[in-house]
Scaffold this motif. Structure first.
Motif, PDB file in Angstrom:
ATOM      1  N   ASP A 118       0.862  -1.186   0.000  1.00  0.00           N
ATOM      2  CA  ASP A 118       0.000   0.000   0.000  1.00  0.00           C
ATOM      3  C   ASP A 118       0.895   1.231   0.000  1.00  0.00           C
ATOM      4  N   LYS A 119       0.873   1.992  -1.078  1.00  0.00           N
ATOM      5  CA  LYS A 119       1.761   3.155  -1.210  1.00  0.00           C
ATOM      6  C   LYS A 119       1.422   4.260  -0.204  1.00  0.00           C
ATOM      7  N   ASN A 120       0.255   4.172   0.410  1.00  0.00           N
ATOM      8  CA  ASN A 120      -0.154   5.182   1.398  1.00  0.00           C
ATOM      9  C   ASN A 120       0.209   4.797   2.829  1.00  0.00           C
ATOM     10  N   LYS A 121       0.738   3.580   3.012  1.00  0.00           N
ATOM     11  CA  LYS A 121       1.033   3.104   4.359  1.00  0.00           C
ATOM     12  C   LYS A 121       2.529   2.906   4.593  1.00  0.00           C
ATOM     13  N   ILE A 122       3.332   3.548   3.772  1.00  0.00           N
ATOM     14  CA  ILE A 122       4.783   3.496   3.929  1.00  0.00           C
ATOM     15  C   ILE A 122       5.292   4.931   4.063  1.00  0.00           C
ATOM     16  N   ALA A 123       6.169   5.159   5.021  1.00  0.00           N
ATOM     17  CA  ALA A 123       6.770   6.475   5.214  1.00  0.00           C
ATOM     18  C   ALA A 123       8.286   6.352   5.089  1.00  0.00           C
ATOM     19  N   LEU A 124       8.859   7.206   4.257  1.00  0.00           N
ATOM     20  CA  LEU A 124      10.307   7.242   4.055  1.00  0.00           C
ATOM     21  C   LEU A 124      10.773   8.662   4.360  1.00  0.00           C
ATOM     22  N   VAL A 125      11.549   8.797   5.424  1.00  0.00           N
ATOM     23  CA  VAL A 125      11.939  10.125   5.915  1.00  0.00           C
ATOM     24  C   VAL A 125      13.468  10.236   5.914  1.00  0.00           C
ATOM     25  N   PRO A 160       3.746  12.279  13.709  1.00  0.00           N
ATOM     26  CA  PRO A 160       2.572  12.689  14.498  1.00  0.00           C
ATOM     27  C   PRO A 160       2.077  14.078  14.096  1.00  0.00           C
ATOM     28  N   GLU A 161       3.001  14.984  13.842  1.00  0.00           N
ATOM     29  CA  GLU A 161       2.641  16.344  13.471  1.00  0.00           C
ATOM     30  C   GLU A 161       1.804  16.369  12.194  1.00  0.00           C
ATOM     31  N   LYS A 162       2.141  15.488  11.256  1.00  0.00           N
ATOM     32  CA  LYS A 162       1.432  15.421   9.983  1.00  0.00           C
ATOM     33  C   LYS A 162       0.158  14.567  10.063  1.00  0.00           C
ATOM     34  N   GLY A 163      -0.061  13.898  11.186  1.00  0.00           N
ATOM     35  CA  GLY A 163      -1.238  13.047  11.328  1.00  0.00           C
ATOM     36  C   GLY A 163      -1.141  11.763  10.532  1.00  0.00           C
ATOM     37  N   ILE A 164       0.088  11.354  10.225  1.00  0.00           N
ATOM     38  CA  ILE A 164       0.307  10.118   9.470  1.00  0.00           C
ATOM     39  C   ILE A 164       0.131   8.904  10.376  1.00  0.00           C
ATOM     40  N   VAL A 165       0.492   9.052  11.655  1.00  0.00           N
ATOM     41  CA  VAL A 165       0.257   8.009  12.654  1.00  0.00           C
ATOM     42  C   VAL A 165      -0.842   8.489  13.589  1.00  0.00           C
ATOM     43  N   THR A 191      -5.111  13.952  23.996  1.00  0.00           N
ATOM     44  CA  THR A 191      -4.810  13.262  22.743  1.00  0.00           C
ATOM     45  C   THR A 191      -5.770  13.709  21.654  1.00  0.00           C
ATOM     46  N   GLU A 192      -7.042  13.740  21.987  1.00  0.00           N
ATOM     47  CA  GLU A 192      -8.076  14.118  21.010  1.00  0.00           C
ATOM     48  C   GLU A 192      -7.840  15.530  20.473  1.00  0.00           C
ATOM     49  N   LYS A 193      -7.516  16.447  21.353  1.00  0.00           N
ATOM     50  CA  LYS A 193      -7.268  17.829  20.932  1.00  0.00           C
ATOM     51  C   LYS A 193      -6.082  17.896  19.981  1.00  0.00           C
ATOM     52  N   TYR A 194      -5.073  17.079  20.244  1.00  0.00           N
ATOM     53  CA  TYR A 194      -3.866  17.080  19.401  1.00  0.00           C
ATOM     54  C   TYR A 194      -4.144  16.448  18.041  1.00  0.00           C
ATOM     55  N   ILE A 195      -4.809  15.319  18.029  1.00  0.00           N
ATOM     56  CA  ILE A 195      -4.895  14.520  16.806  1.00  0.00           C
ATOM     57  C   ILE A 195      -6.069  14.914  15.908  1.00  0.00           C
ATOM     58  N   ALA A 196      -7.132  15.450  16.475  1.00  0.00           N
ATOM     59  CA  ALA A 196      -8.351  15.706  15.697  1.00  0.00           C
ATOM     60  C   ALA A 196      -8.078  16.604  14.493  1.00  0.00           C
ATOM     61  N   LYS A 197      -7.229  17.603  14.657  1.00  0.00           N
ATOM     62  CA  LYS A 197      -6.964  18.557  13.564  1.00  0.00           C
ATOM     63  C   LYS A 197      -5.860  18.077  12.625  1.00  0.00           C
ATOM     64  N   ARG A 198      -5.235  16.940  12.953  1.00  0.00           N
ATOM     65  CA  ARG A 198      -4.106  16.459  12.169  1.00  0.00           C
ATOM     66  C   ARG A 198      -4.367  15.155  11.424  1.00  0.00           C
ATOM     67  N   GLN A 232      -4.897  12.035   9.316  1.00  0.00           N
ATOM     68  CA  GLN A 232      -5.177  11.788   7.905  1.00  0.00           C
ATOM     69  C   GLN A 232      -6.077  10.564   7.711  1.00  0.00           C
ATOM     70  N   ARG A 233      -6.340   9.847   8.804  1.00  0.00           N
ATOM     71  CA  ARG A 233      -7.170   8.646   8.746  1.00  0.00           C
ATOM     72  C   ARG A 233      -8.065   8.582   9.976  1.00  0.00           C
ATOM     73  N   LYS A 234      -9.027   7.694   9.936  1.00  0.00           N
ATOM     74  CA  LYS A 234      -9.840   7.452  11.120  1.00  0.00           C
ATOM     75  C   LYS A 234      -8.976   6.812  12.191  1.00  0.00           C
ATOM     76  N   TYR A 235      -9.322   7.054  13.430  1.00  0.00           N
ATOM     77  CA  TYR A 235      -8.551   6.485  14.535  1.00  0.00           C
ATOM     78  C   TYR A 235      -9.486   5.966  15.609  1.00  0.00           C
ATOM     79  N   LYS A 236      -8.917   5.190  16.513  1.00  0.00           N
ATOM     80  CA  LYS A 236      -9.728   4.586  17.575  1.00  0.00           C
ATOM     81  C   LYS A 236      -8.970   4.624  18.894  1.00  0.00           C
ATOM     82  N   PHE A 237      -9.662   5.002  19.941  1.00  0.00           N
ATOM     83  CA  PHE A 237      -9.077   5.011  21.281  1.00  0.00           C
ATOM     84  C   PHE A 237      -9.317   3.658  21.953  1.00  0.00           C
ATOM     85  N   TYR A 238      -8.252   3.065  22.453  1.00  0.00           N
ATOM     86  CA  TYR A 238      -8.340   1.830  23.227  1.00  0.00           C
ATOM     87  C   TYR A 238      -7.933   2.128  24.677  1.00  0.00           C
TER      88      TYR A 238
END
Length: 420
Positions: A56-63, A108-113, A234-241, A243-249
């Motif tokens: 999946d080309k959208n699930k790989i990060a190269l930095v 995290p800043e980009k909302g990739i994770v 966590t919600e305040k940080y991630i909600a605006k960033r 890039q995908r749906k997320y779930k709290f466990y």
């Protein structure tokens, strides 16, 4: 018997209701990460597999963050090799040049994770993302290669250690001091192949920056991962960033832990880790006058805007850094750099005689932008102080929070902010 947050995330990614510590599993991966050091090997192993396209080309990060901007011919060749692969595979999350930041601050800043993810990275400090309530761990380049091909990873479900953080933080104490104190308490192998779960009343008051720092250094205690229960912060940080749906466990009340440790954080004062292990900790105020040659404020551990604000406030008070101390300021990402400029922090650093770098891992791993000579000593907000970590094998690195690092830059020796 209930499940821990780690077990719940892993079970969900295996398509199971429950997984247990010690069980071998093959969970799906949300993000597979690599960088300019580990990426070339991962790509070469991917090629050997015979697979033509990544899962999946959208699930790989190269930095490309470790030697950026390229410090020599070899690092330039590494980046070129990874860049060509990223173009060929149409990798969405490829970062280089003016877009690059230190990977564990950038993603995290980009909302990739996001919370609830399973993330692997060919970099040991991939455990940083546990701050979001994700299962995140460092693996080898060959594991990343396999994940790029299959979308899965193979490993053993770790046992969990619960760290219950209580008390009120003393002045100048941050997440860095909490994790250094814990590592000093349990040792560099005290959580070997275990998930370090941080909970307790104090956790609800910790900033995301503090949580990232704590999770980042779980590996320095031997941890397989570090993880926090996501909450309103966590919600305040991630909600605006995100890039995908997320779930709290969350962990069940009757979840099974290998052990539980309660840490009264009101007893913690600004810490330093003396050479040559992160576990060699002491309160900074108890260290005899130890002169230094360099200070580094940055890295995936402490290069966020909150860290630069603390450092700038102390340096502004002291006006000038000691002329005998090279003081490096390394914002972790371009956005952090931009924000520091907008807030006037960079002017404070420049007026004080600091050296400002583009975002890079650089000196943390002895890469560039601040290599130590024999006999030189550095106070750094980085995460490791092994022999030769920042240069010559006869140099020394002392780990600290940004406040102690800034105070030490001004005084010319290990100092606390109260001395300024």
């Amino acid at each position: 018997m209930g499940s821990t947050i780690t077990e719940k995330i892993l079970a969900a990614h295996c398509g199971k209701k429950v997984v247990e510590a010690g069980e071998f599993i093959e969970p799906k991966v949300d993000i597979a990460l690599s960088n300019d050091v580990t990426g070339p090997l991962a790509i070469k192993e991917f090629r050997k597999s015979g697979v033509k396209k990544v899962f999946d080309k959208n699930k790989i990060a190269l930095v490309m963050d470790h030697f950026t901007p390229n410090k020599d011919i070899l690092s330039a060749e590494h980046v070129k090799f990874v860049r060509e692969f990223a173009k060929e595979q149409k990798i969405k999350h490829y970062y280089e040049g003016g877009n690059v930041g230190v990977e564990h601050a950038l993603l995290p800043e980009k909302g990739i994770v996001v919370p609830g993810d399973v993330i692997i990275g060919a970099d040991s400090h991939t455990c940083t993302y546990g701050a979001l309530g994700a299962f995140s761990t460092g693996v080898g380049s060959t594991d990343v290669a396999a994940a790029m091909a299959t979308g899965k990873v193979w490993f053993k479900v770790p046992q969990s250690i619960k760290f219950v953080l209580t008390g009120k933080l003393n002045k100048w104490v941050s997440g860095k001091d909490i994790i250094l104190y814990i590592i000093g308490l349990i040792g560099v192998d005290g959580a070997l192949y275990q998930a370090m779960e941080f909970t307790g009343p104090l956790c609800k008051k910790l900033t995301m920056a503090d949580r990232f720092t704590i999770a980042n250094m779980a590996i320095e205690a031997g941890g397989k991962s570090g993880i926090f229960t996501p909450d309103e912060i966590t919600e305040k940080y991630i909600a605006k960033r995100a890039q995908r749906k997320y779930k709290f466990y969350t962990s069940d009340k009757d979840a099974k832990y290998h052990k539980t440790l309660e840490i009264d954080c009101s007893k913690i004062y600004p810490q330093v880790s003396l050479p040559f292990l992160p576990s060699n900790t002491k309160a900074a105020k108890d260290v005899k006058k130890t002169y230094i040659d360099q200070v580094v404020i940055g890295s995936c551990t402490n290069g966020r805007i909150e860290d630069l604000r603390v450092a700038a406030a102390i340096i502004k008070k002291g006006k000038k850094v000691n002329p005998n101390v090279r003081t490096l300021i390394i914002p972790a990402t371009p956005d952090v750099f931009s924000q520091a400029l907008a807030e006037g922090l960079m002017k404070i650093f420049m007026d004080a005689g600091c050296i400002i770098s583009a975002p890079t891992c650089g000196p943390c791993l002895g890469g560039h932008m601040g290599i130590l000579a024999a006999g030189e000593r550095c106070v750094a907000t980085t995460n490791r102080n092994f022999t030769g970590r920042m240069g010559h094998t006869k140099s020394e690195v002392i780990l600290s929070n940004p406040a102690v690092a800034a105070a030490s830059a001004i005084k010319g020796y290990i100092a606390t902010p109260d001395e300024i």
